[in-house]
Design an enzyme around this catalytic site. Sequence first.
Site, PDB file in Angstrom:
ATOM      1  N   GLU A  56      -0.255   5.017  -0.500  1.00 53.50           N
ATOM      2  CA  GLU A  56      -1.923   6.326  -0.294  1.00 53.50           C
ATOM      3  C   GLU A  56      -0.723   7.106  -0.402  1.00 53.50           C
ATOM      4  O   GLU A  56       0.462   7.720   0.085  1.00 53.50           O
ATOM      5  CB  GLU A  56      -2.539   6.051   0.204  1.00 53.50           C
ATOM      6  CG  GLU A  56      -3.746   5.042   0.748  1.00 53.50           C
ATOM      7  CD  GLU A  56      -3.400   3.916   0.946  1.00 53.50           C
ATOM      8  OE1 GLU A  56      -2.784   3.896   1.017  1.00 53.50           O
ATOM      9  OE2 GLU A  56      -4.330   3.613   0.734  1.00 53.50           O
TER      10      GLU A  56
ATOM     11  N   TYR B 104       0.770  -1.412  -0.152  1.00 53.23           N
ATOM     12  CA  TYR B 104       0.091  -0.231   0.090  1.00 53.23           C
ATOM     13  C   TYR B 104       0.942   1.368   0.150  1.00 53.23           C
ATOM     14  O   TYR B 104       1.607   1.260   1.147  1.00 53.23           O
ATOM     15  CB  TYR B 104      -0.887  -0.019   0.953  1.00 53.23           C
ATOM     16  CG  TYR B 104      -2.286  -0.505   0.661  1.00 53.23           C
ATOM     17  CD1 TYR B 104      -2.929   0.403  -0.077  1.00 53.23           C
ATOM     18  CD2 TYR B 104      -2.870  -1.699   1.696  1.00 53.23           C
ATOM     19  CE1 TYR B 104      -4.112  -0.104  -0.403  1.00 53.23           C
ATOM     20  CE2 TYR B 104      -4.351  -1.973   1.412  1.00 53.23           C
ATOM     21  CZ  TYR B 104      -4.792  -0.966   0.479  1.00 53.23           C
ATOM     22  OH  TYR B 104      -6.607  -1.515   0.058  1.00 53.23           O
TER      23      TYR B 104
ATOM     24  N   ASP C  14      -6.583  13.323 -25.590  1.00 54.03           N
ATOM     25  CA  ASP C  14      -7.249  11.541 -24.811  1.00 54.03           C
ATOM     26  C   ASP C  14      -6.291  10.913 -26.461  1.00 54.03           C
ATOM     27  O   ASP C  14      -7.181  10.934 -26.878  1.00 54.03           O
ATOM     28  CB  ASP C  14      -8.121  11.487 -24.600  1.00 54.03           C
ATOM     29  CG  ASP C  14      -8.136   9.580 -24.147  1.00 54.03           C
ATOM     30  OD1 ASP C  14      -7.036   8.972 -24.516  1.00 54.03           O
ATOM     31  OD2 ASP C  14      -9.411   9.207 -23.679  1.00 54.03           O
TER      32      ASP C  14
ATOM     33  N   ARG D  24      -2.686  -3.090 -18.122  1.00 54.75           N
ATOM     34  CA  ARG D  24      -3.442  -2.260 -18.548  1.00 54.75           C
ATOM     35  C   ARG D  24      -3.326  -1.414 -17.382  1.00 54.75           C
ATOM     36  O   ARG D  24      -3.289  -1.540 -15.933  1.00 54.75           O
ATOM     37  CB  ARG D  24      -4.378  -2.893 -17.848  1.00 54.75           C
ATOM     38  CG  ARG D  24      -5.866  -3.956 -19.135  1.00 54.75           C
ATOM     39  CD  ARG D  24      -5.696  -4.994 -19.066  1.00 54.75           C
ATOM     40  NE  ARG D  24      -6.219  -5.175 -20.321  1.00 54.75           N
ATOM     41  CZ  ARG D  24      -6.837  -4.722 -21.267  1.00 54.75           C
ATOM     42  NH1 ARG D  24      -7.822  -3.796 -20.638  1.00 54.75           N
ATOM     43  NH2 ARG D  24      -6.817  -5.237 -22.324  1.00 54.75           N
TER      44      ARG D  24
ATOM     45  N   THR E  55      -4.335   6.041 -21.976  1.00 55.61           N
ATOM     46  CA  THR E  55      -4.355   4.453 -21.284  1.00 55.61           C
ATOM     47  C   THR E  55      -2.717   3.846 -21.664  1.00 55.61           C
ATOM     48  O   THR E  55      -2.325   4.374 -22.547  1.00 55.61           O
ATOM     49  CB  THR E  55      -4.731   3.516 -21.520  1.00 55.61           C
ATOM     50  OG1 THR E  55      -4.446   3.352 -23.465  1.00 55.61           O
ATOM     51  CG2 THR E  55      -6.288   3.574 -21.503  1.00 55.61           C
TER      52      THR E  55
ATOM     53  N   LYS F  26      -1.691   0.327 -24.440  1.00 60.75           N
ATOM     54  CA  LYS F  26      -2.510  -0.118 -26.615  1.00 60.75           C
ATOM     55  C   LYS F  26      -1.263  -0.218 -27.140  1.00 60.75           C
ATOM     56  O   LYS F  26      -0.763  -0.809 -26.624  1.00 60.75           O
ATOM     57  CB  LYS F  26      -3.450   0.756 -27.223  1.00 60.75           C
ATOM     58  CG  LYS F  26      -5.227   0.271 -25.632  1.00 60.75           C
ATOM     59  CD  LYS F  26      -6.097   1.684 -26.388  1.00 60.75           C
ATOM     60  CE  LYS F  26      -7.200   1.578 -25.940  1.00 60.75           C
ATOM     61  NZ  LYS F  26      -8.092   2.546 -24.587  1.00 60.75           N
TER      62      LYS F  26
HETATM   63  N1  DSN Z   1     -12.064  -0.570 -24.922  1.00 62.79           N
HETATM   64  C1  DSN Z   1     -11.005   0.132 -25.801  1.00 62.79           C
HETATM   65  C2  DSN Z   1     -11.118   0.648 -26.968  1.00 62.79           C
HETATM   66  O1  DSN Z   1     -11.365  -0.668 -27.770  1.00 62.79           O
HETATM   67  O2  DSN Z   1     -11.033   1.613 -27.851  1.00 62.79           O
HETATM   68  C3  DSN Z   1     -11.123   2.359 -25.605  1.00 62.79           C
HETATM   69  O3  DSN Z   1     -12.020   1.836 -24.422  1.00 62.79           O
END
Ligand code: DSN
Length: 414
Positions: free
Chosen positions: A54, A52, A197, A232, A223, A226
């Site tokens: 925080e 932990y 984003d 993730r 994110t 990707k």
């Molecule tokens: N689920 C993601 C995508 O496939 O673009 C975005 O949140």
Amino acid sequence: MLEHLRQTDPDLARLIEGELNRQRHNVELIPSENFVSAAVLEALGSVCTNKYSEGYPGKRYYGGQEWIDQIEQLAIDRAKQIFGAEHVNVQPLSGAPANLAVYTALLQPGDTILGMDLSHGGHLTHGHPVTFMAKIYNFIRYKTGADGLIDFENLRQMALEHKPKLILAGFSAYSRDLDYAKFKVIADEVGALTMADIAHIAGLIAAGELNNPVPIFDVVSTTTHKTLRGPRGGMIMCQAKHAKAINKAVFPGLQGGPHEHQIAALAVALGEAMTPAFKDYAKQIRINAKVLCAALKAGGLKIMHGGMTDNHLILADVTPLGITGKIAQTVLDEVSITLNMNTIPDDLRGPLDPSGIRLGTPAMTTRGMKESEMEQIAGLILKTLQQPNNATVKAEVKQAVHDLTDRFPLYPNF
Ligand code: DSN
């Protein structure tokens, strides 16, 4: 892998092995998916999950942070260097919490946000009415024009009319690069803050393949799993003047203890993103997407957003072939080709049976595939979609998919 799990929980071990085998044998074209390195997996499965912490490095609410502080700081420093960010928060648990944290930090309930319409390429968290965020903030949505590109004149008119507090650039199903300076000019004209984003394209920006909004925008969310090819997770980059508000919004505003195993794995991925090999990877993602796009177009699919792609993804209308996106997704699943059905701009069909499909190249490029494999994959997709009810064709395609994926092994040492 799974040497302990096989002993202690063979049922779960069997399920994870099933998923590994699926990943090994499928042509994976969902543009938001990727295969992380074994090193990222190691960090993700490390003892950091036990801790932990925080707070933030150097200012925590629990003891025993001498290693965790360094791990989180390493991730922050690498992200700052890659994207040229003044401040980075690596604690958001994923993309949606990251976006909510940005809104929480910069806005008051009821404030207006101008973002991209979902069916035109935007994301649920950019204001779709089904989200909780849409209950808190007043979202209005700009669209693409007849040429398939973002209609900046319409965007400007909406900004002048509605005076948003925040203008949001970013997407999950738009295949073109963004001119962030154009958004900034409009935002300055109406006194709005700017947010990008970059969830889908962070890896391409990191490699210098696409425009980078970080130096000119107030805040950039992403994110990390990707094109960036990390675990993730989510990350927020911002100008120094927003640092305090962003940090407070993430913790204690919205989250508790950060997931330091995920942050450790992010540090690994960011380290990988700084290498020449990653630059080559990102370049190949785009080359592969262009080849795949051109071959699908030649085969009769209608490519959205001006008929081409600048990034890693393709949005295509499959109705010219006499099928829907749902049928396409279903029959391609049957032949071990994975992509997702998707609405197209102003789709007359609904999201559960839309007109389009969305596909992309990050995962298969990680496997080492290049232009000739993209041509082959396009051929297999078209062959299947042209005869969706022909069992012989589907059996042939499935065999070809397995032969192809066997040539590009995934996690060969597991
Ligand atoms: N689920 C993601 C995508 O496939 O673009 C975005 O949140």
